[in-house]
Design an enzyme around this catalytic site. Structure first.
Site, PDB file in Angstrom:
ATOM      1  N   SER A 310       0.755  -1.156  -0.016  1.00 24.17           N
ATOM      2  CA  SER A 310      -0.051   0.000   0.019  1.00 24.17           C
ATOM      3  C   SER A 310       0.804   1.258   0.159  1.00 24.17           C
ATOM      4  O   SER A 310       1.623   1.554  -1.134  1.00 24.17           O
ATOM      5  CB  SER A 310      -0.992  -0.049   1.052  1.00 24.17           C
ATOM      6  OG  SER A 310      -1.925   0.832   0.939  1.00 24.17           O
ATOM      7  N   LYS A 335      -0.924  -4.180  -3.362  1.00 25.29           N
ATOM      8  CA  LYS A 335      -2.019  -3.588  -2.870  1.00 25.29           C
ATOM      9  C   LYS A 335      -2.309  -2.341  -3.432  1.00 25.29           C
ATOM     10  O   LYS A 335      -1.679  -1.460  -3.088  1.00 25.29           O
ATOM     11  CB  LYS A 335      -2.107  -3.586  -1.341  1.00 25.29           C
ATOM     12  CG  LYS A 335      -3.191  -3.255  -0.580  1.00 25.29           C
ATOM     13  CD  LYS A 335      -3.980  -2.100  -0.639  1.00 25.29           C
ATOM     14  CE  LYS A 335      -5.311  -1.947   0.226  1.00 25.29           C
ATOM     15  NZ  LYS A 335      -5.618  -0.236   0.103  1.00 25.29           N
ATOM     16  N   GLN A 339      -8.910   3.362   0.001  1.00 29.30           N
ATOM     17  CA  GLN A 339     -10.207   3.741   0.794  1.00 29.30           C
ATOM     18  C   GLN A 339     -10.211   4.878   1.429  1.00 29.30           C
ATOM     19  O   GLN A 339      -9.333   5.558   1.875  1.00 29.30           O
ATOM     20  CB  GLN A 339      -9.881   2.638   2.040  1.00 29.30           C
ATOM     21  CG  GLN A 339     -10.199   0.975   1.521  1.00 29.30           C
ATOM     22  CD  GLN A 339      -8.832   0.512   0.819  1.00 29.30           C
ATOM     23  OE1 GLN A 339      -7.833   0.837   1.000  1.00 29.30           O
ATOM     24  NE2 GLN A 339      -9.056  -0.117  -0.453  1.00 29.30           N
TER      25      GLN A 339
END
Length: 503
Positions: A310, A335, A339
């Protein structure tokens, strides 16, 4: 990572609610998305705007009354509402979108601020399995031997198969001092392993820095919380004041965190106007984040591995593509989604964390499930990732077991040649055990009891802690030294043209 080590930091946020900081959380709604609406006052027209219509509310109320009036045991209204919202979010079939009750939301807030309680493990769901993303350094998970890509099968005898993330996490977490006995399946190991973790308070410092020989600064980022950029700049300024000539950023086993933190750190090294990250929504529209910073005059390297996810991948990719940094280690986790965490929609302190976009590297590459491939692939020695010995049984001659294989890998790492590393306790392995026991001041029985297993693990842990054995770090330092020398040579050539050969 098996032991407390410099090279593989592990952060798994089980006590919070599983996959939270490994997801790229966007603070303060950096993306324009509609607010989630409550049910009260909705109309048929509201469905166009994302709310529920009257018929849909009537249907939900009918089921609510049916359960409330006829279910065989009592349920609170909060339990039913939480379950309904969880069902809606589960319908997204996205492992990074979750609903969190008030307690889980409070824990998330604490984790973003840099402290939380739990076993120190970050989880996600892959193909219906609970999978470890990474385990935080010095955490119960790291000390017990949990590592990235491990699949959790059971906790305290209860199966985790097919469970959603929130349910699995609620089974794994618990009060400080209590134990979680995990059955773990690890790639390359045939039999599941048993690990016992003792839950604890975890105070998370996110940034660690040191000056390596040759004036190479090293900054390790263990996760990206809200205060990470300030801590990073503090440590960088200290290293620069000490005469830093090159910088190595270590994001191995860093599961990510808040996006603005990664962007802020990237801007420290990327020339103004160059891209840091792209975000792409469901319609294909892209939003580009450009640097407002300035490039640094010294060379950069970044250490990554399969636990780098991420925000770690955002930083690594942006420094590679927009700042000329090289990447060393292993292919990262992969990833590639963003979000938001909405505390306002529910109105009671709970929240919905939902995937709203993809993130892409400056060149437009989506890393989801593929990861970022390093410029220089370097694997760590085998003993860096060997499973701990369970210590449930004494290991003896002619036994065949995964614990025997772990023991053989450890003996080999310490220079006691076991003759094989396939899990069969041979005569050669027995001789190696006796030699180790003699040197360690233990009774030379040739049998691996608890004391022998603990001493083996202690000695291997010492080797892992010694940075001289960190193959990835060593290669990165070597390449940075070469770049320093190359830059000095070019500068010297420019400064002393009379020193060049004459025709």
């Amino acid at each position: 990572m098996l032991f407390r080590g410099r090279t593989v930091a592990v952060f798994v946020l089980i006590a919070v609610m599983g996959s939270v900081l490994v997801t790229l959380t966007v603070a303060d709604r950096l993306l324009a998305v509609p607010k989630l609406r409550g049910l009260a006052g909705s109309t048929e027209k509201a469905t166009v705007e994302g709310g529920l219509g009257a018929k849909e509310i009537d249907k939900l109320n009918a089921v609510f009354r049916l359960v409330e009036g006829g279910f065989y045991r009592e349920l609170t209204r909060d339990e039913m509402i939480d379950g309904a919202i969880t069902g809606i979010v589960s319908a997204l079939q996205d492992p990074y979108s979750v609903y969190m009750d008030r307690e889980e939301a409070r824990n998330l807030s604490q984790s973003i601020e840099g402290s939380f309680t739990g076993i120190g493990a970050e989880l996600t769901v892959k193909d219906g399995k609970i999978v470890v993303i990474s385990a935080m350094k010095d955490s119960p998970a790291e000390r017990a031997g949990l590592r990235a890509q491990d699949v959790l099968l059971t906790v305290n005898g209860d199966s985790l198969a097919g469970l959603d993330l929130a349910t699995a996490v609620s089974m794994i977490r618990g009060p400080k001092g209590t134990k979680a006995k995990l059955t773990v399946q690890r790639k390359g190991i045939n039999q599941p392993m048993q690990l016992i973790l003792v839950r604890d308070d975890i105070d998370l410092e996110t940034v660690y820095a040191e000056m390596l020989p040759g004036n190479i600064g090293k900054i390790e980022i263990r996760m990206f919380s809200l205060n990470t950029p300030d801590r990073f700049r503090e440590e960088l300024a200290t290293l620069e004041a000490q005469g830093l000539q090159a910088l190595l950023i270590d994001v191995r086993d860093n599961p990510g965190g808040v996006l603005p933190a990664a962007v802020s750190i990237a801007q420290t090294f990327i020339e103004r106007g160059k891209p840091i990250v792209l975000k792409e929504d469901k319609t294909g529209n892209r939003q580009q984040t450009l640097s407002k910073g300035e490039a640094k005059p010294y060379p950069l390297g970044v250490l990554i591995n399969k636990g780098s996810a991420s925000a770690s991948e955002v930083l690594a990719a942006s420094l590679k593509e927009s700042a000329g940094a090289f990447l060393i280690g292993e292919t990262s986790f992969g990833k590639g989604t963003v979000q938001i965490s909405d505390y306002e929609a529910t109105g009671d302190g709970s929240l919905v964390k939902m995937t709203v976009a993809k993130w892409l590297t400056p060149s437009g590459t989506w890393v989801q499930d593929k990861g970022i491939v390093p410029d220089v692939a370097v694997a760590q020695p085998e003993y860096f990732s060997v499973a701990r010995i369970s210590k449930t049984d004494t290991l003896v001659r002619d036994m065949v077991d995964e614990d025997v294989r772990s023991m053989q890998v450890m003996l080999d790492a310490l220079g006691y040649i076991p003759g094989r590393k396939d899990g069969y306790f041979s005569s050669g392995t027995e001789a190696a055990v006796r030699a180790f026991q003699t040197e360690a001041g233990l009774s030379a029985t040739g049998r691996v009891d608890v004391k022998t297993a603990e001493k083996l693990e202690e000695r291997v842990g010492e080797r892992i802690m010694d940075t001289a054995n960190d193959a990835q770090l060593g290669e990165a330092v070597k390449r940075l030294k070469a770049r320093i020398a190359g830059a000095a040579g070019m500068a010297g050539g420019r400064q002393k043209p009379d020193a060049l050969p004459t025709p």
